[in-house]
Design a protein around this motif. Structure first.
Motif, PDB file in Angstrom:
ATOM      1  N   LEU A  44      92.305  57.143  27.428  1.00  0.00           N
ATOM      2  CA  LEU A  44      90.863  57.367  27.253  1.00  0.00           C
ATOM      3  C   LEU A  44      90.068  56.099  27.546  1.00  0.00           C
ATOM      4  CD1 LEU A  44      91.115  59.561  24.061  1.00  0.00           C
ATOM      5  CD2 LEU A  44      90.330  60.335  26.313  1.00  0.00           C
ATOM      6  N   ALA A  45      90.590  54.953  27.144  1.00  0.00           N
ATOM      7  CA  ALA A  45      89.917  53.684  27.407  1.00  0.00           C
ATOM      8  C   ALA A  45      89.961  53.334  28.888  1.00  0.00           C
ATOM      9  CB  ALA A  45      90.564  52.568  26.587  1.00  0.00           C
ATOM     10  N   GLU A  46      91.120  53.519  29.520  1.00  0.00           N
ATOM     11  CA  GLU A  46      91.262  53.149  30.926  1.00  0.00           C
ATOM     12  C   GLU A  46      90.474  54.056  31.861  1.00  0.00           C
ATOM     13  OE1 GLU A  46      95.451  53.139  31.745  1.00  0.00           O
ATOM     14  OE2 GLU A  46      95.776  51.243  30.709  1.00  0.00           O
ATOM     15  N   ILE A  47      90.510  55.358  31.618  1.00  0.00           N
ATOM     16  CA  ILE A  47      89.889  56.302  32.542  1.00  0.00           C
ATOM     17  C   ILE A  47      88.422  56.546  32.214  1.00  0.00           C
ATOM     18  CG2 ILE A  47      89.911  58.685  33.371  1.00  0.00           C
ATOM     19  CD1 ILE A  47      92.940  58.622  33.219  1.00  0.00           C
ATOM     20  N   PHE A  48      88.095  56.714  30.941  1.00  0.00           N
ATOM     21  CA  PHE A  48      86.734  57.098  30.567  1.00  0.00           C
ATOM     22  C   PHE A  48      85.933  55.984  29.905  1.00  0.00           C
ATOM     23  CE2 PHE A  48      88.921  61.165  30.922  1.00  0.00           C
ATOM     24  CZ  PHE A  48      88.041  61.835  31.751  1.00  0.00           C
ATOM     25  N   ASN A  49      86.560  54.820  29.710  1.00  0.00           N
ATOM     26  CA  ASN A  49      85.871  53.664  29.150  1.00  0.00           C
ATOM     27  C   ASN A  49      85.281  53.952  27.767  1.00  0.00           C
ATOM     28  OD1 ASN A  49      85.242  50.955  29.371  1.00  0.00           O
ATOM     29  ND2 ASN A  49      83.224  51.345  30.221  1.00  0.00           N
ATOM     30  N   ILE A  50      86.063  54.656  26.945  1.00  0.00           N
ATOM     31  CA  ILE A  50      85.640  54.942  25.567  1.00  0.00           C
ATOM     32  C   ILE A  50      86.755  54.552  24.598  1.00  0.00           C
ATOM     33  CG2 ILE A  50      84.089  56.832  26.184  1.00  0.00           C
ATOM     34  CD1 ILE A  50      86.280  58.797  25.287  1.00  0.00           C
ATOM     35  N   GLU A  51      86.356  54.228  23.397  1.00  0.00           N
ATOM     36  CA  GLU A  51      87.313  54.021  22.314  1.00  0.00           C
ATOM     37  C   GLU A  51      87.344  55.311  21.520  1.00  0.00           C
ATOM     38  OE1 GLU A  51      86.516  50.489  20.026  1.00  0.00           O
ATOM     39  OE2 GLU A  51      86.047  49.371  21.844  1.00  0.00           O
ATOM     40  N   ALA A  52      88.467  56.001  21.561  1.00  0.00           N
ATOM     41  CA  ALA A  52      88.580  57.303  20.907  1.00  0.00           C
ATOM     42  C   ALA A  52      90.030  57.594  20.590  1.00  0.00           C
ATOM     43  CB  ALA A  52      88.020  58.389  21.818  1.00  0.00           C
ATOM     44  N   ALA A  64      81.518  54.449  22.745  1.00  0.00           N
ATOM     45  CA  ALA A  64      81.425  54.713  24.182  1.00  0.00           C
ATOM     46  C   ALA A  64      80.763  53.506  24.823  1.00  0.00           C
ATOM     47  CB  ALA A  64      80.628  55.974  24.448  1.00  0.00           C
ATOM     48  N   ARG A  65      81.531  52.765  25.589  1.00  0.00           N
ATOM     49  CA  ARG A  65      81.000  51.588  26.268  1.00  0.00           C
ATOM     50  C   ARG A  65      80.037  52.023  27.365  1.00  0.00           C
ATOM     51  NH1 ARG A  65      86.821  50.798  26.880  1.00  0.00           N
ATOM     52  NH2 ARG A  65      87.537  49.945  24.935  1.00  0.00           N
ATOM     53  N   ASN A  66      79.150  51.141  27.744  1.00  0.00           N
ATOM     54  CA  ASN A  66      78.262  51.454  28.867  1.00  0.00           C
ATOM     55  C   ASN A  66      79.121  51.644  30.095  1.00  0.00           C
ATOM     56  OD1 ASN A  66      75.928  51.246  27.411  1.00  0.00           O
ATOM     57  ND2 ASN A  66      75.627  49.086  27.864  1.00  0.00           N
ATOM     58  N   SER A  67      79.061  52.828  30.659  1.00  0.00           N
ATOM     59  CA  SER A  67      79.861  53.099  31.843  1.00  0.00           C
ATOM     60  C   SER A  67      79.166  54.118  32.714  1.00  0.00           C
ATOM     61  CB  SER A  67      81.245  53.612  31.440  1.00  0.00           C
ATOM     62  OG  SER A  67      81.138  54.853  30.804  1.00  0.00           O
ATOM     63  N   ALA A  68      79.504  54.102  33.967  1.00  0.00           N
ATOM     64  CA  ALA A  68      79.021  55.112  34.900  1.00  0.00           C
ATOM     65  C   ALA A  68      79.821  56.373  34.687  1.00  0.00           C
ATOM     66  CB  ALA A  68      79.181  54.593  36.327  1.00  0.00           C
TER      67      ALA A  68
END
Length: 75
Positions: A44-52, A64-68
Motif C-alpha cells: 500500500l505504501a509503495e503503490i498508493f503512497n499511503i500508510e494503511a 495519505a501522503r500527498n501523491s498524484a
C-alpha cells in the motif's frame, strides 16, 4: 455460483468485498491473491503512497501522503 470482474480504484471497497485481488503496476500484473495475503502495509505504501493496514475485511488508512493518482490499480 458465478463470478464478476470489477475494476476498482477504491481500496476500501476492494478490501471489503473482493475475494481475490489482481494488483496491476505499470500495465502489468504485479500480484494475485486474497486481500489478506496481498494488501500489505508495504504494498500500500509503495503503490498508493499511503500508510494503511488491512484488518478483518477493512482497510484502515492512517495517513495519505500527498501523491498524484496512483500508477497502479486493483482489479
Amino acid at each position: 455460483g458465478g463470478s464478476a470482474l470489477i475494476v476498482l480504484h477504491d481500496l476500501g471497497l476492494a478490501a471489503r468485498y473482493a475475494d481475490t485481488l489482481i494488483w496491476m503496476k505499470a500495465g502489468k500484473i504485479d500480484r494475485i491473491g486474497t486481500p489478506e495475503a496481498t494488501m500489505t502495509q508495504r504494498r500500500l505504501a509503495e503503490i498508493f503512497n499511503i500508510e494503511a493496514h488491512y484488518e478483518q475485511g477493512r482497510l484502515h488508512i492512517e495517513h495519505a501522503r500527498n501523491s498524484a493518482i496512483p500508477q497502479a490499480s486493483i482489479i
